[in-house]
Design a protein around this motif. Structure first.
Motif, PDB file in Angstrom:
ATOM      1  N   THR A 142       1.391   0.093   1.331  1.00 13.38           N
ATOM      2  CA  THR A 142       1.450   1.345   2.089  1.00 13.38           C
ATOM      3  C   THR A 142       0.210   2.208   1.826  1.00 13.38           C
ATOM      4  O   THR A 142      -0.602   1.906   0.947  1.00 13.38           O
ATOM      5  CB  THR A 142       2.702   2.152   1.719  1.00 13.38           C
ATOM      6  OG1 THR A 142       2.545   2.665   0.373  1.00 13.38           O
ATOM      7  CG2 THR A 142       3.957   1.282   1.774  1.00 13.38           C
ATOM      8  N   GLU A 150       8.673  -8.346   1.042  1.00 12.11           N
ATOM      9  CA  GLU A 150       9.468  -8.691   2.218  1.00 12.11           C
ATOM     10  C   GLU A 150       9.855 -10.166   2.186  1.00 12.11           C
ATOM     11  O   GLU A 150       9.045 -11.022   1.832  1.00 12.11           O
ATOM     12  CB  GLU A 150       8.692  -8.403   3.504  1.00 12.11           C
ATOM     13  CG  GLU A 150       8.489  -6.935   3.805  1.00 12.11           C
ATOM     14  CD  GLU A 150       9.751  -6.248   4.294  1.00 12.11           C
ATOM     15  OE1 GLU A 150      10.790  -6.924   4.421  1.00 12.11           O
ATOM     16  OE2 GLU A 150       9.701  -5.034   4.561  1.00 12.11           O
ATOM     17  N   THR A 171       9.285  -0.241   8.796  1.00  8.08           N
ATOM     18  CA  THR A 171       8.972   0.443   7.540  1.00  8.08           C
ATOM     19  C   THR A 171       8.957   1.958   7.739  1.00  8.08           C
ATOM     20  O   THR A 171       8.633   2.451   8.824  1.00  8.08           O
ATOM     21  CB  THR A 171       7.603  -0.014   6.998  1.00  8.08           C
ATOM     22  OG1 THR A 171       6.595   0.291   7.974  1.00  8.08           O
ATOM     23  CG2 THR A 171       7.605  -1.498   6.717  1.00  8.08           C
TER      24      THR A 171
END
Length: 202
Positions: A142, A150, A171
């Motif tokens: 991020t 994931e 997300t």
């Protein structure tokens, strides 16, 4: 000469006028009743609304390399070959336009790529063009530097190639990069990656 009307004539005229008024009112009531009856038995026509189909957002392809464990060479099968849209897929085979590690069947290899435009993501697609299925984990990175692991959702095979899909929901944060972890020992031979796509949220 001035016309005059007798009392009797006036009474006849008044009666005719009254009868005309009664007739007009009666006809109006009959028409209203008929329209009311028809509208009660005939439902209003449904409103037809046409909606233009919305195309899914365009995939964003990996644009640069953040880090990697190894590459077969700095040109053929280099990490740079995994950037941009696929140029091997849907073909398959040991083709120099895909990334491959320096050795086949190494215990663990990885490739970390970046995306030019941070976006919230619904899935990550990896185009594997030789000995697919060795990618065991994907870490989404991020903007704040958090890493989100994931699971693999799908492995769609197409002959000797495949598209791996990782991710289950959209997300909450925007994604700037992804790390692909390859357990080469799981699938014998070099495991080659042609492209990596970020699929934005709808």
């Amino acid at each position: 000469m001035r016309l005059t009307c007798s009392i009797q004539s006036r009474r006849v005229c008044a009666a005719l006028v009254a009868n005309s008024i009664v007739t007009v009112v009666a006809v109006g009531i009959a028409v209203w009743a008929l329209q009311t009856r028809e509208s009660a038995h005939c439902p209003p026509q449904a409103r037809i609304v046409e909606r233009t189909p919305v195309a899914p957002p365009t995939p964003q392809w990996a644009s640069s390399v953040r880090a990697f464990s190894s590459e077969y060479s700095d040109s053929s099968w280099s990490v740079q070959q995994a950037l941009g849209a696929p140029d091997v897929y849907p073909r398959s085979g040991d083709i120099a336009n895909a990334w491959a590690s320096s050795e086949a069947d190494a215990p663990t290899e990885f490739l970390e790529v970046a995306f030019a435009t941070p976006q919230r993501m619904r899935a990550l697609e990896i185009y594997e063009t030789f000995n697919p299925g060795a990618i065991t984990r994907v870490e989404l990175i991020t903007e704040q530097g958090t890493r989100i692991v994931e699971p693999r959702r799908e492995l769609r095979r197409n002959g000797g190639a495949a598209v791996s899909t990782f991710g289950t929901t959209c997300t909450k944060e925007r994604i700037v990069g992804a790390r692909l972890v390859v357990d080469s020992g799981n699938v014998a031979g070099w495991n080659e990656v042609d492209a990596v796509a970020l699929l934005p949220c709808q």
